[in-house]
Structures are given as structure tokens and as C-alpha cells.
Design an enzyme around this catalytic site. Structure first.
Site, PDB file in Angstrom:
ATOM      1  N   GLN A 115       0.833  -1.209   0.000  1.00 54.03           N
ATOM      2  CA  GLN A 115       0.000   0.000   0.000  1.00 54.03           C
ATOM      3  C   GLN A 115       0.863   1.253   0.000  1.00 54.03           C
ATOM      4  OE1 GLN A 115      -3.704   0.503   2.545  1.00 54.03           O
ATOM      5  NE2 GLN A 115      -2.306   1.740   3.742  1.00 54.03           N
ATOM      6  N   GLY A 116       0.753   2.062  -1.040  1.00 54.27           N
ATOM      7  CA  GLY A 116       1.539   3.290  -1.161  1.00 54.27           C
ATOM      8  C   GLY A 116       0.730   4.513  -0.761  1.00 54.27           C
ATOM      9  N   TYR A 117       0.539   4.702   0.526  1.00 54.15           N
ATOM     10  CA  TYR A 117      -0.220   5.841   1.034  1.00 54.15           C
ATOM     11  C   TYR A 117       0.698   6.853   1.730  1.00 54.15           C
ATOM     12  CZ  TYR A 117      -5.053   4.145   0.331  1.00 54.15           C
ATOM     13  OH  TYR A 117      -6.257   3.755  -0.193  1.00 54.15           O
ATOM     14  N   SER A 118       1.208   6.477   2.913  1.00 51.08           N
ATOM     15  CA  SER A 118       1.943   7.424   3.755  1.00 51.08           C
ATOM     16  C   SER A 118       3.211   7.945   3.081  1.00 51.08           C
ATOM     17  CB  SER A 118       2.315   6.763   5.085  1.00 51.08           C
ATOM     18  OG  SER A 118       1.169   6.446   5.833  1.00 51.08           O
ATOM     19  N   SER A 151       4.401  -1.480   4.370  1.00 52.99           N
ATOM     20  CA  SER A 151       4.503  -2.878   4.778  1.00 52.99           C
ATOM     21  C   SER A 151       4.640  -3.785   3.565  1.00 52.99           C
ATOM     22  CB  SER A 151       3.261  -3.289   5.572  1.00 52.99           C
ATOM     23  OG  SER A 151       3.092  -2.487   6.713  1.00 52.99           O
ATOM     24  N   GLU A 235     -10.336  -1.936   6.002  1.00 57.35           N
ATOM     25  CA  GLU A 235      -9.091  -2.282   6.687  1.00 57.35           C
ATOM     26  C   GLU A 235      -9.313  -3.003   8.008  1.00 57.35           C
ATOM     27  OE1 GLU A 235      -4.776  -0.176   7.440  1.00 57.35           O
ATOM     28  OE2 GLU A 235      -6.545   1.080   7.244  1.00 57.35           O
ATOM     29  N   SER A 363      -3.152   7.534  13.568  1.00 55.29           N
ATOM     30  CA  SER A 363      -2.851   7.790  14.972  1.00 55.29           C
ATOM     31  C   SER A 363      -4.130   7.956  15.792  1.00 55.29           C
ATOM     32  CB  SER A 363      -1.990   9.056  15.106  1.00 55.29           C
ATOM     33  OG  SER A 363      -2.756  10.202  14.767  1.00 55.29           O
TER      34      SER A 363
END
Length: 386
Positions: A115-118, A151, A235, A363
């Protein structure tokens, strides 16, 4: 709430338990294990009858499989991002061509995803992503930017990337959700991030003109924020219950450590152990209520409530694991010597890794903001206020 297991569910449980008992054996290569699961039809139980190579199962049977998998001691999954995040998103938002191309390889364990988010500076604040995807003359996209805390990027064949396709756009506008092949030497670089535990579960990913085909934009150009939010809703589903089976095992090991050390005789420690057990039961019933669709149990706040519950609980369990061990918690399982490097045991690893539980995956502060603004309808916090 009505959430029970039928005779058919229990028969399904026996089938799952028997298959796992025959196939789970010691250390196994995770990619090979994914293929083993896929060949037996255990991937994609919740996808429905779409003809993509997976068997179908009811919601309660999905819960049964997740729980039995966790109890069996089977390897941690390297295909869960594709199965549990991307696949439901494609089923809900993808084109027929995208489903036909990407779902069958996930179902048989042949293609792994990350997953390419953050990004640096855009983790919990996902709308601040700066990775760019520019349309080239041949109709493909050229992606440039950096993702972090990714991840399984070191194992993945593909990455779904949230990138900015509209120049000068801001926040959640002008974003697109692209499916990007990881095997692009010189254009995609993966760098492992070494953690406190000494392991590298997360990675930095650098895109330097990486290619993505136009037909691999999910939901259409500019619809990235909608698609990304849809994915986040998947998720924390059935897998939450399997996660809790793992939590119960960790709690059991902490109790055993408290008995061995004598810490269990302390009434304060006993109270903390009982509280951890009670809170774990609450998490289970909350997850079942949400999955069962009870009135008021779903909606925008359900994933945030789930994340708040388990993140804090797991972090407190790690702290308790060190408390019941006493001074020995700071020493490795073998007596330290220059020829015997320091190693972490399971409870030390639990403590160090769980420090991040209230940060990754959104968070605690962000989860509370979502509940406050989207569920309770409270006023938004003024921007720029410190």
C-alpha cells in the site's frame, strides 16, 4: 444482536481446522504458503460469487476461518493486503477489466501487494501527499515521489499508489489511485527501515518515473480520495477478530510470566491482568456487533473506534509484559556476552513493537478527530491553532 454459529458454520470450522492441521508445519516460505492457500481455495472468502477463482463463504464462516487460522500457528500472511484491502476496493470501485486482471492472481496467491499511502510529512494527514503522477504522451503515467512505512514492499509485485495527478491541486482534490508494478529496475527502489526490534517490517519506496498504465487508474482520474477512503473502510473487518485471537495468546503468555515471576501476587498486577482480559472481551463483542450490522454499530466511526480500542490495549499489554518480568525484562533470553549477541524474546518484542500501535494505521489523535467531526458533528478544529 444475533451473532452465532450455525451447524453449517461448525462443519466449516472442522474443515478449516483439519486442513490447517495437515498443512501448517514449522517455518515456511511465505510466497509458497500463499500459493498453497490459493490452490485450496482459502483466499478471498468474502469476495462473493464473482467468478474470480475463490470459494464463497458467509460472514460467520469468514470469522470461523480467521479464528482457526490464528489458532493454528500458521505463517503470517504476505497476501493479506491484496486479499483484504485491494480486492474489496476493486470489487466496489474497479472496472470489469481491472477485476478480471488483478483478482484471479490474488486468489491463487501468485501476486502480492503493498500500500503506497503514507509519505514523509503526510502520514496521518493523508490528504497532504505530494507524490506526482504525470500523464505522458503515450497515455501512461510517470510517478515520482516517496512513500514510507510501506509494509511488505520488499515482497510485493504490485503497489496501489495514491498520487497527485492534477498539478497545483491541494489536499484531497486532484488525487488518483494507481496500480503500479514494483518490478521496474531504476524506477522503483525499496529500502528497508530497521526498527527497535531489529527487524524490518516496513520500507521506504522511491518512485523515479515509474510507469502506470492509464487503464490501471481505479475509479478514474481525480477520484483517488474517494477510492482511498473506500479502501480504509475495509481495513478493519473480519481480520480484527483473528487479530484478537493473537492478542489472547499474548495475554496468556503475560499471565504465565506473572505466575513464574511471582508478580501475580501483587493485587495491582492482578487487577491489570483482569482488566486486560475484560477489555479484550469488549473488543470482541464490539467487532461482532459491527460485523453483524447492529443499529448504530457501523458508519464512519466504526473503524476509528476499533483502532482506538486495540491500539491502546496492545500497547498497555506490552507495558504490562515488562512490569511482570521485573528487572529481567531488560536482559536478553541468553546471558549477555560479546560472543552471544543480545536477542529479544517474544514479550520484549511485543513491548517494543507495540510502541507504534497508537500511531501506525492512523494515529489515535486522527481517529478521535474522525469520531468527533464525522460522527458526533462537533466543530472542526481551527487550522493553525497550536
Amino acid at each position: 444482536m444475533e451473532f452465532g454459529f450455525t451447524a453449517e458454520d461448525e462443519a466449516f470450522r472442522l474443515e478449516a481446522r483439519g486442513w490447517l492441521a495437515r498443512h501448517v508445519e514449522g517455518e515456511q516460505d511465505r510466497r509458497t504458503w500463499e500459493r498453497t492457500l490459493g490452490k485450496a481455495g482459502w483466499i478471498g472468502l468474502g469476495w462473493g460469487a464473482g467468478g474470480y477463482g475463490n470459494r464463497t463463504a458467509t460472514l460467520t464462516q469468514q470469522v470461523v476461518w480467521a479464528e482457526e487460522y490464528a489458532r493454528s500457528g500458521a505463517p503470517s500472511r504476505s497476501g493479506h493486503i491484496g486479499e483484504n484491502l485491494l480486492a474489496p476496493t476493486l470489487l466496489a470501485q474497479g472496472s470489469e477489466e481491472q477485476k478480471a486482471r488483478f483478482l484471479p492472481p490474488i486468489a491463487v496467491g501468485e501476486e502480492l501487494w503493498c500500500q503506497g499511502y503514507s509519505e514523509p510529512g503526510a502520514g496521518s494527514d493523508l490528504a497532504g501527499v505530494r507524490t506526482k503522477a504525470e500523464r505522458a504522451s503515450d497515455g501512461t503515467y510517470r510517478i515520482t515521489g516517496q512513500k514510507i512505512w510501506t509494509s511488505l514492499a520488499h515482497e510485493a509485485d504490485w503497489c496501489f499508489v495514491l498520487a497527485r495527478t492534477e498539478a497545483e491541486s491541494r489536499r484531497h482534490h486532484g488525487l488518483s489511485f494507481l496500480l503500479v508494478a514494483m518490478d521496474q529496475p531504476g524506477r522503483v527502489e525499496v529500502r528497508p527501515i530497521r526498527q527497535l526490534t531489529g527487524t524490518s517490517d516496513f520500507n521506504e519506496v522511491f518512485f523515479d518515473g515509474a510507469h502506470a498504465r492509464a487503464e490501471h487508474v481505479v475509479g478514474g482520474e481525480g477520484a483517488g480520495w474517494k477510492v482511498a477512503m473506500s479502501l480504509l473502510g475495509f481495513e478493519r473487518g473480519v481480520s480484527t477478530l483473528a487479530q484478537q485471537i493473537g492478542f489472547a495468546g499474548e495475554l496468556g503468555r503475560v499471565v504465565e510470566a506473572a505466575v513464574r515471576s511471582g508478580a501475580v501476587r501483587d493485587p495491582v498486577v492482578r487487577e491489570r491482568l483482569v482488566r486486560q482480559w475484560a477489555e479484550l472481551r469488549v473488543m470482541r463483542w464490539n467487532a461482532l456487533r459491527t460485523l453483524g450490522g447492529s443499529a448504530g454499530a457501523g458508519g464512519a466511526g466504526a473503524p476509528s473506534v476499533s483502532k482506538l480500542l486495540w491500539g491502546g490495549w496492545h500497547q498497555r499489554l506490552g507495558e504490562l509484559a515488562m512490569q511482570v518480568r521485573g528487572a529481567g525484562a531488560s536482559v536478553g533470553p541468553r546471558e549477555w556476552a560479546p560472543s552471544s549477541p543480545y536477542e529479544l524474546d517474544a514479550l520484549q518484542h511485543l513491548f517494543l513493537f507495540s510502541r507504534a500501535d497508537t500511531i501506525y494505521g492512523g494515529s489515535d489523535q486522527v481517529q478521535r478527530t474522525i469520531i468527533a467531526e464525522r460522527v458526533l458533528g462537533l466543530p472542526r478544529e481551527p487550522k493553525g491553532v497550536v
